[in-house]
Motif scaffolding. Structure first.
Motif, PDB file in Angstrom:
ATOM      1  N   ILE A 138     -17.297  37.574  21.195  1.00  0.00           N
ATOM      2  CA  ILE A 138     -15.875  38.105  21.370  1.00  0.00           C
ATOM      3  C   ILE A 138     -14.753  37.233  20.881  1.00  0.00           C
ATOM      4  O   ILE A 138     -14.045  37.424  19.917  1.00  0.00           O
ATOM      5  CB  ILE A 138     -15.829  38.744  23.119  1.00  0.00           C
ATOM      6  CG1 ILE A 138     -14.994  39.119  22.920  1.00  0.00           C
ATOM      7  CG2 ILE A 138     -15.008  36.818  23.471  1.00  0.00           C
ATOM      8  CD1 ILE A 138     -15.145  39.370  23.982  1.00  0.00           C
ATOM      9  N   TYR A 139     -15.437  36.236  20.622  1.00  0.00           N
ATOM     10  CA  TYR A 139     -14.542  35.318  19.342  1.00  0.00           C
ATOM     11  C   TYR A 139     -14.546  34.496  18.361  1.00  0.00           C
ATOM     12  O   TYR A 139     -14.426  33.744  17.322  1.00  0.00           O
ATOM     13  CB  TYR A 139     -14.729  33.359  19.849  1.00  0.00           C
ATOM     14  CG  TYR A 139     -13.928  33.299  22.030  1.00  0.00           C
ATOM     15  CD1 TYR A 139     -12.656  34.055  21.846  1.00  0.00           C
ATOM     16  CD2 TYR A 139     -14.518  31.998  22.230  1.00  0.00           C
ATOM     17  CE1 TYR A 139     -12.881  33.952  23.231  1.00  0.00           C
ATOM     18  CE2 TYR A 139     -14.140  32.447  23.247  1.00  0.00           C
ATOM     19  CZ  TYR A 139     -12.793  33.096  24.165  1.00  0.00           C
ATOM     20  OH  TYR A 139     -12.901  33.032  25.442  1.00  0.00           O
ATOM     21  N   SER A 140     -15.078  35.607  18.247  1.00  0.00           N
ATOM     22  CA  SER A 140     -16.240  35.931  16.134  1.00  0.00           C
ATOM     23  C   SER A 140     -16.504  34.585  15.948  1.00  0.00           C
ATOM     24  O   SER A 140     -15.946  34.218  14.903  1.00  0.00           O
ATOM     25  CB  SER A 140     -14.428  36.617  15.422  1.00  0.00           C
ATOM     26  OG  SER A 140     -14.615  37.350  15.528  1.00  0.00           O
ATOM     27  N   GLY A 141     -17.448  33.971  16.248  1.00  0.00           N
ATOM     28  CA  GLY A 141     -18.481  32.588  16.032  1.00  0.00           C
ATOM     29  C   GLY A 141     -17.418  30.795  16.168  1.00  0.00           C
ATOM     30  O   GLY A 141     -18.112  30.215  15.945  1.00  0.00           O
ATOM     31  N   ARG A 142     -16.111  31.616  16.628  1.00  0.00           N
ATOM     32  CA  ARG A 142     -15.374  30.141  17.030  1.00  0.00           C
ATOM     33  C   ARG A 142     -15.603  29.727  18.564  1.00  0.00           C
ATOM     34  O   ARG A 142     -15.885  30.204  19.181  1.00  0.00           O
ATOM     35  CB  ARG A 142     -14.308  30.651  16.707  1.00  0.00           C
ATOM     36  CG  ARG A 142     -13.348  30.614  15.641  1.00  0.00           C
ATOM     37  CD  ARG A 142     -12.113  31.412  15.547  1.00  0.00           C
ATOM     38  NE  ARG A 142     -11.972  32.595  16.380  1.00  0.00           N
ATOM     39  CZ  ARG A 142     -10.914  33.770  16.315  1.00  0.00           C
ATOM     40  NH1 ARG A 142      -9.554  33.221  16.118  1.00  0.00           N
ATOM     41  NH2 ARG A 142     -10.593  34.529  17.208  1.00  0.00           N
ATOM     42  N   LYS A 143     -15.314  28.607  18.228  1.00  0.00           N
ATOM     43  CA  LYS A 143     -15.161  27.402  19.854  1.00  0.00           C
ATOM     44  C   LYS A 143     -14.038  28.788  20.391  1.00  0.00           C
ATOM     45  O   LYS A 143     -12.537  28.710  20.088  1.00  0.00           O
ATOM     46  CB  LYS A 143     -15.033  26.661  19.941  1.00  0.00           C
ATOM     47  CG  LYS A 143     -16.498  25.926  19.233  1.00  0.00           C
ATOM     48  CD  LYS A 143     -16.186  24.027  19.186  1.00  0.00           C
ATOM     49  CE  LYS A 143     -17.543  23.651  19.073  1.00  0.00           C
ATOM     50  NZ  LYS A 143     -17.245  21.405  18.606  1.00  0.00           N
ATOM     51  N   ALA A 144     -14.328  27.961  21.804  1.00  0.00           N
ATOM     52  CA  ALA A 144     -12.926  29.329  22.804  1.00  0.00           C
ATOM     53  C   ALA A 144     -11.726  28.382  22.696  1.00  0.00           C
ATOM     54  O   ALA A 144     -10.804  28.707  22.920  1.00  0.00           O
ATOM     55  CB  ALA A 144     -13.352  28.930  23.881  1.00  0.00           C
ATOM     56  N   LYS A 145     -11.341  26.984  22.448  1.00  0.00           N
ATOM     57  CA  LYS A 145     -10.295  26.062  22.541  1.00  0.00           C
ATOM     58  C   LYS A 145      -9.956  26.598  21.324  1.00  0.00           C
ATOM     59  O   LYS A 145      -8.883  25.857  20.762  1.00  0.00           O
ATOM     60  CB  LYS A 145     -10.836  24.840  22.708  1.00  0.00           C
ATOM     61  CG  LYS A 145     -12.284  23.947  21.327  1.00  0.00           C
ATOM     62  CD  LYS A 145     -11.801  23.068  21.242  1.00  0.00           C
ATOM     63  CE  LYS A 145     -13.096  21.956  20.922  1.00  0.00           C
ATOM     64  NZ  LYS A 145     -12.979  21.049  21.548  1.00  0.00           N
ATOM     65  N   ASN A 146     -10.759  26.577  20.162  1.00  0.00           N
ATOM     66  CA  ASN A 146      -9.820  27.495  18.549  1.00  0.00           C
ATOM     67  C   ASN A 146      -8.896  28.448  18.470  1.00  0.00           C
ATOM     68  O   ASN A 146      -8.945  29.088  17.357  1.00  0.00           O
ATOM     69  CB  ASN A 146     -10.667  27.044  17.458  1.00  0.00           C
ATOM     70  CG  ASN A 146     -11.619  25.028  17.878  1.00  0.00           C
ATOM     71  OD1 ASN A 146     -10.609  24.259  18.189  1.00  0.00           O
ATOM     72  ND2 ASN A 146     -12.272  25.793  17.386  1.00  0.00           N
ATOM     73  N   VAL A 147      -9.556  29.302  19.788  1.00  0.00           N
ATOM     74  CA  VAL A 147      -8.808  30.862  19.405  1.00  0.00           C
ATOM     75  C   VAL A 147      -7.201  31.028  20.106  1.00  0.00           C
ATOM     76  O   VAL A 147      -6.869  29.878  20.953  1.00  0.00           O
ATOM     77  CB  VAL A 147      -9.474  31.728  20.549  1.00  0.00           C
ATOM     78  CG1 VAL A 147      -8.616  33.098  20.348  1.00  0.00           C
ATOM     79  CG2 VAL A 147     -10.986  31.958  20.851  1.00  0.00           C
ATOM     80  N   ASP A 150      -2.093  33.976  22.168  1.00  0.00           N
ATOM     81  CA  ASP A 150      -1.592  35.070  21.313  1.00  0.00           C
ATOM     82  C   ASP A 150      -2.969  35.733  21.663  1.00  0.00           C
ATOM     83  O   ASP A 150      -3.001  37.162  22.178  1.00  0.00           O
ATOM     84  CB  ASP A 150      -0.884  35.647  21.092  1.00  0.00           C
ATOM     85  CG  ASP A 150      -1.638  35.095  19.360  1.00  0.00           C
ATOM     86  OD1 ASP A 150      -2.257  33.881  19.739  1.00  0.00           O
ATOM     87  OD2 ASP A 150      -0.600  35.595  18.705  1.00  0.00           O
ATOM     88  N   GLU A 151      -3.805  35.852  21.055  1.00  0.00           N
ATOM     89  CA  GLU A 151      -5.582  36.197  20.853  1.00  0.00           C
ATOM     90  C   GLU A 151      -6.076  35.851  21.893  1.00  0.00           C
ATOM     91  O   GLU A 151      -6.894  37.373  22.201  1.00  0.00           O
ATOM     92  CB  GLU A 151      -5.726  35.706  19.464  1.00  0.00           C
ATOM     93  CG  GLU A 151      -7.570  36.481  19.213  1.00  0.00           C
ATOM     94  CD  GLU A 151      -8.357  35.971  17.974  1.00  0.00           C
ATOM     95  OE1 GLU A 151      -9.057  36.240  17.363  1.00  0.00           O
ATOM     96  OE2 GLU A 151      -7.175  35.441  17.274  1.00  0.00           O
ATOM     97  N   LEU A 152      -6.143  35.290  22.857  1.00  0.00           N
ATOM     98  CA  LEU A 152      -7.093  35.063  23.977  1.00  0.00           C
ATOM     99  C   LEU A 152      -6.437  35.843  24.599  1.00  0.00           C
ATOM    100  O   LEU A 152      -7.105  36.982  25.656  1.00  0.00           O
ATOM    101  CB  LEU A 152      -7.502  33.533  24.846  1.00  0.00           C
ATOM    102  CG  LEU A 152      -7.600  33.560  25.551  1.00  0.00           C
ATOM    103  CD1 LEU A 152      -8.781  33.753  25.612  1.00  0.00           C
ATOM    104  CD2 LEU A 152      -7.196  32.020  26.149  1.00  0.00           C
ATOM    105  N   ALA A 153      -5.293  36.003  24.762  1.00  0.00           N
ATOM    106  CA  ALA A 153      -4.798  36.677  25.651  1.00  0.00           C
ATOM    107  C   ALA A 153      -4.504  38.464  26.055  1.00  0.00           C
ATOM    108  O   ALA A 153      -5.456  39.814  26.678  1.00  0.00           O
ATOM    109  CB  ALA A 153      -2.720  36.966  25.553  1.00  0.00           C
ATOM    110  N   HIS A 154      -4.850  39.102  24.591  1.00  0.00           N
ATOM    111  CA  HIS A 154      -5.159  39.974  23.776  1.00  0.00           C
ATOM    112  C   HIS A 154      -6.889  40.027  24.580  1.00  0.00           C
ATOM    113  O   HIS A 154      -6.897  41.764  24.329  1.00  0.00           O
ATOM    114  CB  HIS A 154      -5.237  40.372  22.546  1.00  0.00           C
ATOM    115  CG  HIS A 154      -4.042  40.785  22.028  1.00  0.00           C
ATOM    116  ND1 HIS A 154      -3.215  42.326  22.156  1.00  0.00           N
ATOM    117  CD2 HIS A 154      -3.205  40.230  21.474  1.00  0.00           C
ATOM    118  CE1 HIS A 154      -2.304  42.431  21.536  1.00  0.00           C
ATOM    119  NE2 HIS A 154      -1.660  41.215  21.360  1.00  0.00           N
TER     120      HIS A 154
END
Length: 335
Positions: A138-147, A150-154
């Protein structure tokens, strides 16, 4: 607590409140949010213990008492009916624990020459009722802390929409809680979102239970009994590892098998958090882990450190889930 004071209700009450006040003061000056929350939780538990001593001293035991050097006694932070304490804990060699414990934890005591008897129980809760979906892409290969927030809220709201009017718990941290709530409100100002601080935490949780909606909670992976409709969707968007800003954690990680311990604590966090919403055999709650590292953590513990990850946890995990699985699961239990 001195032995001759153990039945002095007023003495114990004042002693516990004094210790609680110390932890509350530590929480007020601590800058690291995780350590601040830990001190605040300890203070909250101790103030609760003090109230039990004040009101129900005859009905409840307020601790496990064990002899120390020179006849000193130690009070442990737990509350249970005194009848149970007298019947079960009266034997010096009996310890009852409800926790996520691994065989490797018990080896420490065996090496010290202590006899350890382990009883392992399965679960009466059906696998489908306690399902954990790992939405690892769901994070497109990124670590959660790097999202970005505003995108995390979406991302979170695109998942929460499947819950419809069901209560949702989102595990977060004090440092991110208000910012995340603001971003979610910016997207949908009609949301009922509950946030808290270390002082009003219990009050806000009770308010959420009554009013429903979304709870953004910090330090809610343990100590919450959210049975039935109190929680139907439980979201872990980032696996919490022990804070390396804590000097004790930093030192413990430097010991032999420190990395094993560090990784195991991360898995324990997920296991504990996943258990908040499923409390009996007819209960159900969907736990969603958005962190892509969950499978890596499990594989590392199994393959590198030879840890026996509980089968009752693994058999309920889908490591390759997507949003359609969320919709399908919630529709299945909403019929």
């Amino acid at each position: 607590i001195e032995e001759n004071k153990i039945n002095d209700r007023e003495y114990i009450y004042e002693y516990i409140r004094e210790v609680a006040a110390d932890y509350k003061e530590l929480a007020s000056i601590e800058e690291d949010f995780r350590i601040k929350a830990r001190h605040a939780r300890k203070a909250e538990r101790l103030f609760f213990m003090a109230s039990v001593v004040k009101k129900d001293f005859e009905q409840y035991s307020v601790g496990i008492i064990k002899k120390k050097r020179n006849k000193l006694l130690e009070l442990k932070p737990m509350v249970l009916p005194r009848t149970v304490a007298n019947k079960v804990l009266g034997k010096e060699k009996t310890v009852m624990m409800s926790a996520t414990i691994f065989k490797q934890d018990l080896e420490i005591y065996s090496k010290q020459g202590l006899e350890v008897n382990e009883l392992t129980f399965g679960t009466c809760i059906p696998k489908d009722n306690r399902m954990l979906l790992n939405l690892r892409n769901i994070y497109s290969g990124r670590k959660a802390k790097n999202v970005p927030m505003d995108e995390l809220a979406h991302i979170l709201l695109n998942i929460v929409k499947y819950a419809k009017k069901k209560n949702v718990l989102i595990h977060t941290t004090y440092s991110k809680m208000e910012r995340l709530a603001d971003e979610m409100f910016n997207i949908n100002p009609y949301l009922r979102i509950h946030t808290h601080n270390s002082e009003n935490k219990q009050k806000i949780i009770e308010q959420w239970k009554e009013e429903g909606g979304i709870l953004l909670g910090a330090g809610v992976d343990t100590g919450l009994d959210l049975k039935d409709n109190l929680c139907r969707v439980n979201i872990i968007y980032n696996i919490r590892w022990p804070s390396l800003g804590d000097h004790w954690v930093e030192k413990r990680k430097s010991w032999a098998n420190g990395q094993r311990w560090y990784t195991l604590e991360a898995l324990k966090y997920v296991i504990q958090a996943a258990g908040r919403g499923v409390r009996h055999e007819k209960d159900w709650c969907l736990t969603l882990c958005l962190d892509p590292n969950l499978k890596m953590i499990v594989q590392m513990l199994q393959n590198r450190y030879n840890i026996n990850v509980p089968k009752t946890f693994l058999d309920a995990v889908n490591f390759f889930a997507d949003r359609s699985d969320v919709d399908r699961y919630l529709k299945q239990f909403s019929r």
